[in-house]
Design an enzyme around this catalytic site. Structure first.
Site, mmCIF file in Angstrom:
data_model
loop_
_atom_site.group_PDB
_atom_site.id
_atom_site.type_symbol
_atom_site.label_atom_id
_atom_site.label_comp_id
_atom_site.label_asym_id
_atom_site.label_seq_id
_atom_site.Cartn_x
_atom_site.Cartn_y
_atom_site.Cartn_z
ATOM 1 N N PHE A 121 0.831 -1.202 0.000
ATOM 2 C CA PHE A 121 0.000 0.000 0.000
ATOM 3 C C PHE A 121 0.864 1.250 0.000
ATOM 4 C CE2 PHE A 121 -2.347 -3.247 2.354
ATOM 5 C CZ PHE A 121 -3.652 -3.138 1.878
ATOM 6 N N ASP A 122 0.476 2.238 -0.790
ATOM 7 C CA ASP A 122 0.951 3.598 -0.573
ATOM 8 C C ASP A 122 0.246 4.125 0.674
ATOM 9 O OD1 ASP A 122 2.079 6.136 -0.964
ATOM 10 O OD2 ASP A 122 0.399 6.773 -2.220
#
Length: 365
Positions: free
Chosen positions: A207-208
């Site tokens: 995930f960013d």
């Protein structure tokens, strides 16, 4: 569109009005009669972690899309009927779905009666006639997908909440934006530029941070005032948790399943591994991200702060089944290194007008 960015794809259009009922019933009967060894009991939607995938996310349908675009609906449906016994090739979400099923297998071994597992739903605007080929393809690859939603040309987005959807993946960017607007965690998934072998036994999700797990608050500061002001803002608000972003709930669901393995003493052998891969700098803005996760009772197995460096090379080492980011240039960079990347169309960065409005509103602060 920036050079090197992936093109946004759209789902094929609806099929003809007449449904091939005998073909549909024949395929469905075959699917229902699969042995119990191959077909475990399906969980109740409200108890499961529901992943909805579109047909063009799960399978490659490039030729079919070309026929639909160039020759129209009737020829598209005719082609599907003529080839319904030929399975589709795997699409970008296929390895992710296989990894979900591998986790389910482990969970069923540890908790035979639990319904707290992944439940995959095929969500498409295709007609039931095309559904026969989809069912045949699912059977061919021994996928366990029992819930279908085929809307015959209408948008399926209105059904996502009824299916208790935790994550929606599609090749159609318009539908993904519609889902995000409805408060559903969603992303447009893209095929990598080359194939990379991923783990068959451990689900890996990257995930960013900002505008993915977290809100776009910090990105608004950057857009309005630049990096120096952003660093000052993050330091001053280090102990104030960020608001949640669109995929926070999905990370939460993954964490819930991870804890089922931890409670059996299997933390090191857990078949789910999560990663925070962010352009933030650890020293100047990393603490707030980690403290925000802690305030939610969440964590990622690894946290990687790149201080603006490209994400692609690092993702090549991680080899996640899917990587979520709100910036298309990070999606393109991941693609180039063989990573299946998904764009989350959320936040100020998605619309230049929103960025200008943010700059104007924040200028008064």
């Amino acid at each position: 569109m920036e050079p090197g960015q992936p093109r946004e794809a759209r789902e094929p259009g609806p099929g003809a009005e007449t449904a091939a009922v005998p073909r549909w019933e024949e395929a469905k009967t075959f699917y229902d009669n699969l042995s119990s060894k191959k077909k475990p009991k399906s969980p109740k939607p409200q108890n499961a972690v529901t992943i909805a995938v579109s047909s063009r996310a799960l399978f490659r349908m490039d030729e079919e899309q070309r026929i639909y675009t160039e020759q129209g609906v009737e020829e598209y449906v005719r082609y599907q009927l003529e080839h319904e016994n030929e399975p589709f090739s795997p699409g970008p979400a296929f390895p992710f779905v296989k990894a979900l099923e591998a986790v389910n297998k482990r969970l069923r071994e540890l908790y035979p009666d639990s319904e707290d597992i992944f439940d995959i739903v095929l969500m498409t605007n295709n007609h039931a006639q095309v559904g026969v080929r989809l069912i045949n393809s699912i059977n061919h690859y021994d996928l366990f997908i029992e819930r279908f939603c085929m809307t015959g040309g209408n948008s399926p987005i209105c059904y996502l909440k009824a299916y208790h959807t935790n994550l929606y993946l599609s090749a159609d960017a318009d539908k993904v934006r519609e889902a995000i607007d409805e408060g559903i965690a969603a992303a447009t998934i893209f095929s990598p530029s080359r194939d990379v072998v991923v783990s068959q036994s451990q689900l890996r999700v990257a995930f960013d941070g900002d505008a993915v797990l977290f809100s776009d608050e910090s990105e608004r500061i950057v857009k309005a005032h630049g990096l120096d002001r952003f660093f000052e803002h993050e330091k001053a608000h280090e102990n104030k948790p960020l608001a949640q972003g669109p995929l926070k709930g999905f990370l939460e669901a993954l964490g819930r399943l991870q804890k089922k393995f931890y409670s059996k003493g299997l933390r090191l052998e857990c078949p789910i591994r999560t990663y925070l891969v962010t352009a933030r700098s650890a020293a100047s803005s990393g603490a707030r991200a980690l403290k925000t996760l802690r305030s939610w009772g969440l964590e990622t197995d690894e946290a990687l702060f790149l201080a603006g460096a490209p994400k692609g090379p690092l993702l090549e080492k991680i080899r996640p089944h899917i990587f979520f980011d709100d910036q298309m240039f990070h999606v393109a960079g991941a693609q180039e290194m063989g990573t299946v990347a998904a764009h989350v169309p959320y936040g100020v960065a998605q619309n230049p007008r929103r960025a200008a409005a943010a700059k104007q509103s924040l200028g008064a602060q």
